[in-house]
Scaffold this motif. Structure first.
Motif, PDB file in Angstrom:
ATOM      1  N   THR A 269      -6.205  -1.950  -7.177  1.00 19.66           N
ATOM      2  CA  THR A 269      -5.959  -1.601  -5.773  1.00 19.66           C
ATOM      3  C   THR A 269      -6.958  -0.568  -5.285  1.00 19.66           C
ATOM      4  N   MET A 270      -7.236   0.434  -6.103  1.00 18.86           N
ATOM      5  CA  MET A 270      -8.165   1.492  -5.717  1.00 18.86           C
ATOM      6  C   MET A 270      -9.580   0.951  -5.537  1.00 18.86           C
TER       7      MET A 270
ATOM      8  N   ALA B 196      -6.509   6.952  -2.575  1.00 23.79           N
ATOM      9  CA  ALA B 196      -5.232   7.383  -3.145  1.00 23.79           C
ATOM     10  C   ALA B 196      -5.044   6.784  -4.541  1.00 23.79           C
ATOM     11  N   HIS B 197      -4.524   7.576  -5.457  1.00 28.22           N
ATOM     12  CA  HIS B 197      -4.273   7.097  -6.816  1.00 28.22           C
ATOM     13  C   HIS B 197      -3.110   6.113  -6.819  1.00 28.22           C
ATOM     14  N   SER B 198      -3.348   4.940  -7.371  1.00 24.89           N
ATOM     15  CA  SER B 198      -2.300   3.927  -7.503  1.00 24.89           C
ATOM     16  C   SER B 198      -2.543   3.161  -8.807  1.00 24.89           C
ATOM     17  N   ASP B 199      -3.269   2.049  -8.720  1.00 26.54           N
ATOM     18  CA  ASP B 199      -3.695   1.324  -9.915  1.00 26.54           C
ATOM     19  C   ASP B 199      -5.172   0.981  -9.741  1.00 26.54           C
TER      20      ASP B 199
END
Length: 296
Positions: A266-267, A260-263
């Motif tokens: 995190t990814m 999932a796209h986040s930062d």
């Protein structure tokens, strides 16, 4: 970064040229052996002869002591043989041309990432496939290309400039385009993504410009560039791995849930965590020979 050919001393050129002749002669000799026996024989040679001479046993043991201190000594000894065996098999598979491609394309493939990849292609959305030095990652590339998923791949140039030319020609037989790690390769890769293309990146190496992330409970410097690219180009980021089957010759391709796209941090940590879980289920199939935890 490997040195440019023009920067090498005469002695270095002689050393690299001699090593290139030896390696190519070794590979050429093994290619005369029927495929199943060839794969098993190279695995045995690397595990029993080359790994002890090159100090790979110590590297595997040190990495396991650092990350898995509770592992039984019997299992450590087993992995000191099994890990280079898989590495040897992967090496000669790469140089086995169509025979290897046939085994790779016959592999079973599944996982939630496969449907996500198909959806992205239909939508014209770029895709970044993340993998690692596990099983034989080129088997996953060959399988997906056989299914019509044309893709580029990022590769790291070898230190030996003579052997690198041969290596590049060899990996090109599986698929192109290939982007060399570096500024020019990055520009070409971004252009490929902007056109809705698919690229494959091996992301489990120590990268000097990376970020300290967790891997097996230890800080491991990891590149977050793939995640940054995914965010900037709105690309699907999908981990994919080729698991070697117990027969040692065939594979199962698994495609994990898209990240999932986040930062970027995190990814990338999520990619590390997924690979770690897979390795714990197949400890002998990851390249424990690498200096993955330099910062530790």
């Amino acid at each position: 970064m490997p040195a440019e050919f023009s920067d090498l001393s005469r002695l270095d050129r002689v050393k690299y040229y001699t090593a290139n002749l030896f390696l190519r002669a070794l590979i050429g000799g093994f290619k005369l052996i029927p495929y199943p026996q060839r794969i098993r024989a190279m695995g045995w040679l690397v595990a029993r002869v080359m790994a002890p001479l090159a100090g790979f046993d110590r590297r595997v043991r040190d990495n396991l002591i650092l990350t898995c201190p509770d592992l039984a000594e019997s299992e450590v000894r087993h992995l000191c043989r099994a890990v280079p065996n898989n590495a040897g098999r992967s090496l000669i598979e790469l140089y086995s041309g169509q025979s290897f491609i046939d085994h790779a394309t016959a592999a079973e493939i599944g996982g939630p990432g496969l449907a996500a990849l198909q959806e992205a292609r239909e939508a014209g959305r770029p895709v970044i496939l993340m993998t690692g030095h596990f099983g034989n990652y080129d088997a996953a590339r060959a399988k997906l290309i056989s299914m019509g998923f044309e893709m580029g791949a990022l590769y790291r140039r070898m230190a030996n400039p003579y052997f690198n030319e041969h290596y590049l020609r060899t990996i090109s037989t599986i698929g192109t385009p290939l982007f060399e790690q570096g500024r020019r390769g990055m520009i070409e890769m971004v252009r490929h993504l902007k056109q809705g293309g698919i690229i494959a990146i091996v992301g489990d190496l120590h990268v000097q410009e990376g970020v300290d992330l967790d891997f097996f409970g230890q800080p491991a410097i990891t590149s977050i560039v793939p995640a940054e690219l995914a965010l900037k180009q709105d690309a699907a980021l999908i981990p994919v791995y080729a698991i070697r089957k117990p027969d040692g010759l065939n594979f199962q391709i698994v495609m994990h849930e898209p990240i999932a796209h986040s930062d970027p941090v995190t990814m990338t940590q999520e990619i590390n965590d997924g690979l770690e879980d897979l390795i714990r289920d197949h400890m002998d199939q990851w390249f424990w020979i690498h200096r993955r935890w330099k910062s530790a």
